[in-house]
Each structure stands twice: as structure tokens, then as C-alpha cells.
Design a protein around this motif. Structure first.
Motif, PDB file in Angstrom:
ATOM      1  N   SER A   1     -35.099  41.553 -53.043  1.00  0.00           N
ATOM      2  CA  SER A   1     -35.553  42.352 -54.054  1.00  0.00           C
ATOM      3  C   SER A   1     -34.437  43.559 -54.622  1.00  0.00           C
ATOM      4  O   SER A   1     -34.811  44.319 -55.426  1.00  0.00           O
ATOM      5  N   ILE A   2     -33.364  43.459 -54.001  1.00  0.00           N
ATOM      6  CA  ILE A   2     -32.472  44.603 -54.307  1.00  0.00           C
ATOM      7  C   ILE A   2     -31.288  43.918 -55.124  1.00  0.00           C
ATOM      8  O   ILE A   2     -30.688  42.871 -55.002  1.00  0.00           O
ATOM      9  N   SER A   3     -31.210  44.804 -56.210  1.00  0.00           N
ATOM     10  CA  SER A   3     -30.465  44.468 -57.139  1.00  0.00           C
ATOM     11  C   SER A   3     -28.947  45.126 -56.841  1.00  0.00           C
ATOM     12  O   SER A   3     -28.941  46.580 -56.809  1.00  0.00           O
TER      13      SER A   3
ATOM     14  N   SER B   1     -26.586  45.875 -58.599  1.00  0.00           N
ATOM     15  CA  SER B   1     -26.053  46.744 -59.747  1.00  0.00           C
ATOM     16  C   SER B   1     -26.714  48.187 -59.542  1.00  0.00           C
ATOM     17  O   SER B   1     -26.380  49.063 -60.228  1.00  0.00           O
ATOM     18  N   CYS B   2     -27.830  48.217 -58.892  1.00  0.00           N
ATOM     19  CA  CYS B   2     -28.700  49.327 -58.928  1.00  0.00           C
ATOM     20  C   CYS B   2     -28.384  50.452 -57.855  1.00  0.00           C
ATOM     21  O   CYS B   2     -29.198  51.047 -57.378  1.00  0.00           O
TER      22      CYS B   2
ATOM     23  N   SER C   1     -26.331  52.691 -55.334  1.00  0.00           N
ATOM     24  CA  SER C   1     -25.178  53.759 -55.733  1.00  0.00           C
ATOM     25  C   SER C   1     -25.233  54.769 -54.664  1.00  0.00           C
ATOM     26  O   SER C   1     -26.020  54.617 -53.556  1.00  0.00           O
TER      27      SER C   1
ATOM     28  N   HIS D   1     -31.214  53.113 -54.229  1.00  0.00           N
ATOM     29  CA  HIS D   1     -31.247  51.988 -54.908  1.00  0.00           C
ATOM     30  C   HIS D   1     -32.239  52.500 -56.099  1.00  0.00           C
ATOM     31  O   HIS D   1     -33.486  52.741 -55.732  1.00  0.00           O
ATOM     32  N   GLU D   2     -31.907  52.177 -57.296  1.00  0.00           N
ATOM     33  CA  GLU D   2     -32.664  52.747 -58.446  1.00  0.00           C
ATOM     34  C   GLU D   2     -33.206  54.112 -58.210  1.00  0.00           C
ATOM     35  O   GLU D   2     -34.378  54.713 -58.418  1.00  0.00           O
ATOM     36  N   ASN D   3     -32.095  54.900 -57.628  1.00  0.00           N
ATOM     37  CA  ASN D   3     -32.085  56.350 -57.618  1.00  0.00           C
ATOM     38  C   ASN D   3     -33.086  56.933 -56.459  1.00  0.00           C
ATOM     39  O   ASN D   3     -33.483  57.968 -56.301  1.00  0.00           O
TER      40      ASN D   3
END
Length: 380
Positions: free
Chosen positions: A205-207, A209-210, A212, A229-231
């Protein structure tokens, strides 16, 4: 049922939740001014019979004369007219003797005062079957999420209203806190993604591209790199990972770790995390040698580290025995991971580090581990 009456063997199975209100009489000296108790069924945590409470007149007149009235109703006049401890000692003995005792911070405080009061009244003191002190119990299992873990703070956390500092009220509050904390821990154990701040994400479930990385001040004033992950801080759960080799304690390093074979998707995710963290370290001017989180050998593997907060479930089920690794001896701990074909379901966070050897990297810190002696069917 009269709590102070003599009880039969079945009644002795009940848990005696109790609390004392006291007055300070010296630097380390206290006297009891109120005792309150309820009996509770250990199977249902339901109160049995009527509660018992009594104000108690201190043993010295000067203590009564100098007593300051309290807004909760414990006043100088009230305790002056109250029975002495000797007069109620038989009732309290009937409630406590031979039972399981329960209360908040009673091991360090209340139990000693009860023993002293019986000694001063020259009466035989009650003894307990065993003791449930909810203060260390909640510190171990519930942690510091509710602050200092005082009964008032815990009551505020669960919305129980203002603490009155009366024995029966505190006993009821204590029991409510215990039930609420147990419910929260049960839900967290079975549904680890229930709370947004405790979101654990499976690798699938980890993208990538998301993912950082960001700079964040650390507690000692230094800079720390946080993997997001997704902030949100990235926290991973990965099921059915095979243990490659068990517990290892490296020289001069306080933590323990063990190695597991890394699944392909998690391998890709961790390599992206490495790249982001390395770039952020470079922006801070840190030129330490980078230690990749995935080790390349005949197997691709990672180390999962244990710290003081790591919780372990044996046999992989929340209702089975749960331990902290600090409770286990070295041999016991190694045996958990050294069985042939051992697998773990792991919930872990990603912490960056720079060590004394001027090496930097990511440490995978295990928060929860479910250990299986074989590959669980759901992971196949």
C-alpha cells in the motif's frame, strides 16, 4: 451484601479495589482520614454488593485541631466526629483479608499505611492474595500517552470529570480508567491502524512516489531526518517475514537486533527511503559513510532493532502471552527467534542515525512483533 461481613471461599475470589485519603503529619509521615472500597467480580469487573467507606479520626488530637477543611467534604469537624482506626479495623480487615487487592499506587503508599495503622492499633494486619497496582500496570502497557499517569490525569484523558479526592469516588474512577485503557489496548492490538497517528502501512500500500524525507530538530538540538509517506511519518507493517538469524548484540551498541529476509516490495520501498534520507543528510553537510538499510548477501535482508518499548506476542496472537524483551533473559530471548523456520509479523518505524563511527543510515525499530514458529497461512 455487607462488605465488612465474614465471607466464604467463593467471596474471597472477589477483587478488593480500595483507596485511602490521608493527611500529612511529618516529612515522610501520613495518617489515614478515609478508607473506601468496593468488591469486584474478576470475570466481569462488575461491582458486587454495596461499597464501604468511612472517615477515620487521626490518632492525635493536634492533627485534628490543625486539619484544614477540604472542599470535598472532609472537614475538621467531620474527622473529629469520625471513629478511630481501631474502631473500624475489624470492618476493613473483613474487606481486605485474603483477597486480591487493587488500587492506584497502592504498593508504594496505601499498603504501607494500612500495615502501620494495624501495628499502632495492636491488631493483626490483613494480607493479600496478590496485588494489582494499576499505576505501574498502566505505565507498562498504556505508556505516557496520558501524561503523568496520576489518577486525575487519567480521568481527564478518558473524560471522567474532575477528581473529588474522596475514597469511593477515586475507587470508581480507578476501575473506569482500567476498563477504558484495557478497551483501547484491545482495539489497538487487533486493529493497529485504528488511530490515525498510529497508522501502519503494508508495503503493497506504499506508493514510492509519495515517500519523502524532511529535516526535524531532535531532542538534543541536533537535526534528525524523518521519513514520510504522504506527509505522515512512515510506519510499516509486514507480515510473514522469515527470520534469517536471531538476536544479536553488537559491541558498544545498546540495542538488540535480528535479521529477516526482506520481501521484494519492501526492498523497493526501503531503497527509496535510503535515497531520500541520504540526500537530506547531504543537504545538512553531513558526509558520514552511508549504511544501506538493506543488506545484500545470498539473501537480501534487513535488521529489525528492539528497544525498551518493543512488545512481543508469542505464537502470533494478541490473546497469547505478551512480553517486553527487557523482561526476558538472553537465553529466553534467543529461543524466541532461533527456532527453525521462524516467521514474524513486524510493525516498525524508520529512524535515522549518525553513530560514533561517523556512519549514518536508517534503523528499523520494531514496535510490535508477532512471532510464529511457522509461516502463517494468511502470509502464504
Amino acid at each position: 451484601m455487607d462488605l465488612a461481613a465474614k465471607q466464604g471461599p467463593q467471596d474471597l475470589e472477589l477483587i478488593a479495589f480500595f483507596d485511602l485519603e490521608t493527611v500529612r503529619t511529618g516529612e515522610q509521615e501520613w495518617e489515614i482520614v478515609e478508607f473506601g472500597a468496593i468488591l469486584v467480580c474478576p470475570r466481569t469487573l462488575v461491582q458486587v454488593g454495596e461499597p464501604y467507606s468511612t472517615l477515620i479520626r487521626p490518632s492525635r488530637k493536634d492533627i485534628v485541631d490543625n486539619f484544614s477543611d477540604r472542599p470535598n467534604g472532609i472537614t475538621r469537624q467531620a474527622i473529629a466526629n469520625a471513629p478511630s482506626f481501631t474502631e473500624v479495623a475489624g470492618d476493613i480487615y473483613g474487606i481486605l483479608h485474603g483477597r486480591v487487592w487493587a488500587g492506584h499506587n497502592i504498593e508504594e503508599f496505601d499498603c504501607g499505611l494500612i500495615k502501620e495503622a494495624y501495628a499502632e492499633s495492636k491488631r493483626k494486619a490483613p494480607w493479600y492474595k496478590f496485588l494489582i497496582d494499576t499505576h505501574p500496570l498502566l505505565r507498562q502497557w498504556f505508556g505516557k500517552r496520558a501524561g503523568d499517569l496520576k489518577l486525575a490525569t487519567l480521568g481527564d484523558y478518558f473524560g471522567h470529570g474532575e477528581q473529588k479526592h474522596r475514597s469511593l469516588d477515586d475507587v470508581s474512577r480507578n476501575l473506569k480508567v482500567l476498563k477504558d485503557a484495557a478497551a483501547v489496548l484491545f482495539l489497538e492490538s487487533n486493529f493497529p491502524n485504528l488511530l490515525p497517528e498510529n497508522t501502519w502501512i503494508a508495503p503493497k500500500s506504499i506508493s514510492e512516489s509519495c515517500i519523502s524525507a524532511t529535516h526535524a530538530p531532535f531532542k538534543d538540538g541536533s537535526q534528525k531526518i524523518c521519513i514520510l509517506h504522504e506527509n505522515l511519518p512512515l510506519q510499516v507493517h509486514c507480515m510473514g517475514m522469515k527470520v534469517l538469524y536471531g538476536i544479536d548484540k553488537k559491541l558498544n551498541e545498546p540495542w538488540l537486533s535480528f535479521a529477516v529476509v526482506v520481501p521484494p516490495k519492501l526492498y523497493d520501498v526501503l531503497n527509496v527511503c535510503d535515497a531520500h534520507a541520504l540526500r537530506r543528510f547531504g543537504e545538512l553537510g553531513i558526509n558520514s559513510e552511508w549504511k544501506p538499510v538493506v543488506k545484500e548477501d545470498y539473501n537480501r535482508y534487513i535488521h529489525l532493532s528492539l528497544n525498551d518499548e518493543t512488545k512481543i506476542w508469542r505464537d502470533g496472537h494478541p490473546t497469547m502471552e505478551r512480553v517486553e524483551h527487557t523482561e526476558l533473559g538472553d537465553d529466553e530471548l534467543k529461543m524466541l527467534f532461533d527456532q527453525e523456520e521462524t516467521y514474524v509479523d513486524a510493525f516498525f518505524s524508520l529512524d535515522t542515525f549518525i553513530n560514533y563511527n561517523k556512519m549514518a543510515g536508517i534503523t528499523l525499530v520494531a514496535k510490535k512483533l508477532f512471532i510464529h514458529p511457522r509461516l502463517p497461512a494468511r502470509a502464504i
